[in-house]
Design an enzyme around this catalytic site. Sequence first.
Site, mmCIF file in Angstrom:
data_model
loop_
_atom_site.group_PDB
_atom_site.id
_atom_site.type_symbol
_atom_site.label_atom_id
_atom_site.label_comp_id
_atom_site.label_asym_id
_atom_site.label_seq_id
_atom_site.Cartn_x
_atom_site.Cartn_y
_atom_site.Cartn_z
ATOM 1 C CG ASN A 194 -1.774 1.154 1.457
ATOM 2 O OD1 ASN A 194 -1.386 2.415 1.217
ATOM 3 N ND2 ASN A 194 -3.080 0.958 1.677
ATOM 4 C CG HIS A 225 1.539 6.146 4.923
ATOM 5 N ND1 HIS A 225 0.194 6.889 5.064
ATOM 6 C CD2 HIS A 225 1.615 5.380 5.865
ATOM 7 C CE1 HIS A 225 -0.369 6.282 5.980
ATOM 8 N NE2 HIS A 225 0.454 5.552 6.540
ATOM 9 C CG HIS A 266 -8.178 3.935 0.981
ATOM 10 N ND1 HIS A 266 -8.283 3.762 2.382
ATOM 11 C CD2 HIS A 266 -9.604 4.245 0.376
ATOM 12 C CE1 HIS A 266 -9.377 4.071 2.453
ATOM 13 N NE2 HIS A 266 -10.217 4.541 1.325
ATOM 14 N NE ARG A 283 -9.422 8.221 4.114
ATOM 15 C CZ ARG A 283 -9.640 7.394 5.025
ATOM 16 N NH1 ARG A 283 -8.845 6.450 5.201
ATOM 17 N NH2 ARG A 283 -10.754 7.689 5.646
ATOM 18 N NE ARG A 297 -7.823 11.355 5.430
ATOM 19 C CZ ARG A 297 -8.010 10.618 6.271
ATOM 20 N NH1 ARG A 297 -7.257 9.821 6.939
ATOM 21 N NH2 ARG A 297 -9.380 10.732 6.591
ATOM 22 C CD GLU A 311 -6.931 -0.225 0.895
ATOM 23 O OE1 GLU A 311 -7.544 1.006 1.744
ATOM 24 O OE2 GLU A 311 -6.257 -1.012 1.481
ATOM 25 C CB THR A 347 -9.369 1.501 6.902
ATOM 26 O OG1 THR A 347 -8.948 2.050 5.860
ATOM 27 C CG2 THR A 347 -10.920 0.893 6.713
ATOM 28 C CD GLU A 358 -7.154 -6.233 2.863
ATOM 29 O OE1 GLU A 358 -7.015 -6.088 1.514
ATOM 30 O OE2 GLU A 358 -6.226 -5.511 3.496
ATOM 31 C CG HIS A 410 -5.354 -1.792 9.058
ATOM 32 N ND1 HIS A 410 -5.070 -1.148 10.387
ATOM 33 C CD2 HIS A 410 -5.810 -0.856 8.338
ATOM 34 C CE1 HIS A 410 -5.377 -0.003 10.267
ATOM 35 N NE2 HIS A 410 -5.903 0.228 9.021
HETATM 36 N N1 PXP Z 1 -5.648 -3.106 4.097
HETATM 37 C C1 PXP Z 1 -6.961 -2.108 3.929
HETATM 38 C C2 PXP Z 1 -8.030 -2.446 3.540
HETATM 39 C C3 PXP Z 1 -6.418 -1.036 4.377
HETATM 40 O O1 PXP Z 1 -7.320 0.030 4.553
HETATM 41 C C4 PXP Z 1 -4.995 -0.662 4.810
HETATM 42 C C5 PXP Z 1 -4.930 0.670 5.275
HETATM 43 O O2 PXP Z 1 -4.855 1.625 4.394
HETATM 44 C C6 PXP Z 1 -3.970 -1.637 4.756
HETATM 45 C C7 PXP Z 1 -4.466 -2.848 4.430
HETATM 46 C C8 PXP Z 1 -2.626 -1.457 5.011
HETATM 47 O O3 PXP Z 1 -2.675 -1.159 6.415
HETATM 48 P P1 PXP Z 1 -1.189 -0.728 7.119
HETATM 49 O O4 PXP Z 1 -1.078 0.713 6.430
HETATM 50 O O5 PXP Z 1 -1.441 -0.649 8.431
HETATM 51 O O6 PXP Z 1 -0.255 -1.707 6.717
#
Ligand code: PXP
Length: 235
Positions: A6, A9, A42, A44, A48, A69, A100, A150, A190
């Site tokens: 992901n 960031h 993601h 959003r 953001r 996402e 999330t 997931e 997550h």
């Molecule tokens: N999976 C989903 C559905 C998420 O919303 C997120 C966070 O955006 C992640 C995985 C990744 O989470 P993390 O950034 O804590 O690794």
Amino acid sequence: MNLGVNIDHVATLRNARGGIEPCALEAALICEMAGASAITVHLREDRRHIKDNDVINLKKNLKARINLEMAATDEMQKIAMDLAPYSCCIVPEKRQELTTEGGLDVIQNKNRIKELIKALHSKNIIVSLFIDPDKEQVKAAAEAGSDYIELHTGAFSNAFKTENEQAEFNKLKEAAGYAQTLGLKVNAGHGLNYENVSLMNKIEGLCELNIGHSIISRAVFVGLETAVREMIELI
Ligand code: PXP
């Protein structure tokens, strides 16, 4: 087990100065080169971090699968159907949250989710529902016609190295097993990091882990390619 990175960031950092660096596409290409099977972003409602153009650029330039996402809104449905990413992961979304926070309530929103899955399937987009490790939600996800779930590993990650770790791990394991008996494929993510991720290997049948925060954080010190390779090594 595959790794989906992901890269939200990276876009957060770029947006901090409103410029063009660090480039989200470049980050995705490095993750791909380092062995990531999918890139997760993601989009959003408040944009953001990831912007519409990021998803368009990724779609044009990436060989790795794009996992979008998104919330179950009409706006996101239209964007997804126009862009046709490889897969969409449907997540709940609250404006004020930092990330999330919980899983999708498939039971309460079954009709809408069913309709959304049908629409995405009409464009050959694979659908995953981000849910807590709860059997009733797993059952509802199967009934809604999802391809994947997931599993939200946030509660497990928070409980890691506490007395609740085993209980949270068991919930994930049981939900993953149950989902597979219903014909669902299972991903998880997550809060996973370099310390707790190895435990995911003890859950049979997991297809992919989606990990963002810990990989991008580690990349600050060792570089993105190494951070991704180290994570792949662990899983
Ligand atoms: N999976 C989903 C559905 C998420 O919303 C997120 C966070 O955006 C992640 C995985 C990744 O989470 P993390 O950034 O804590 O690794």
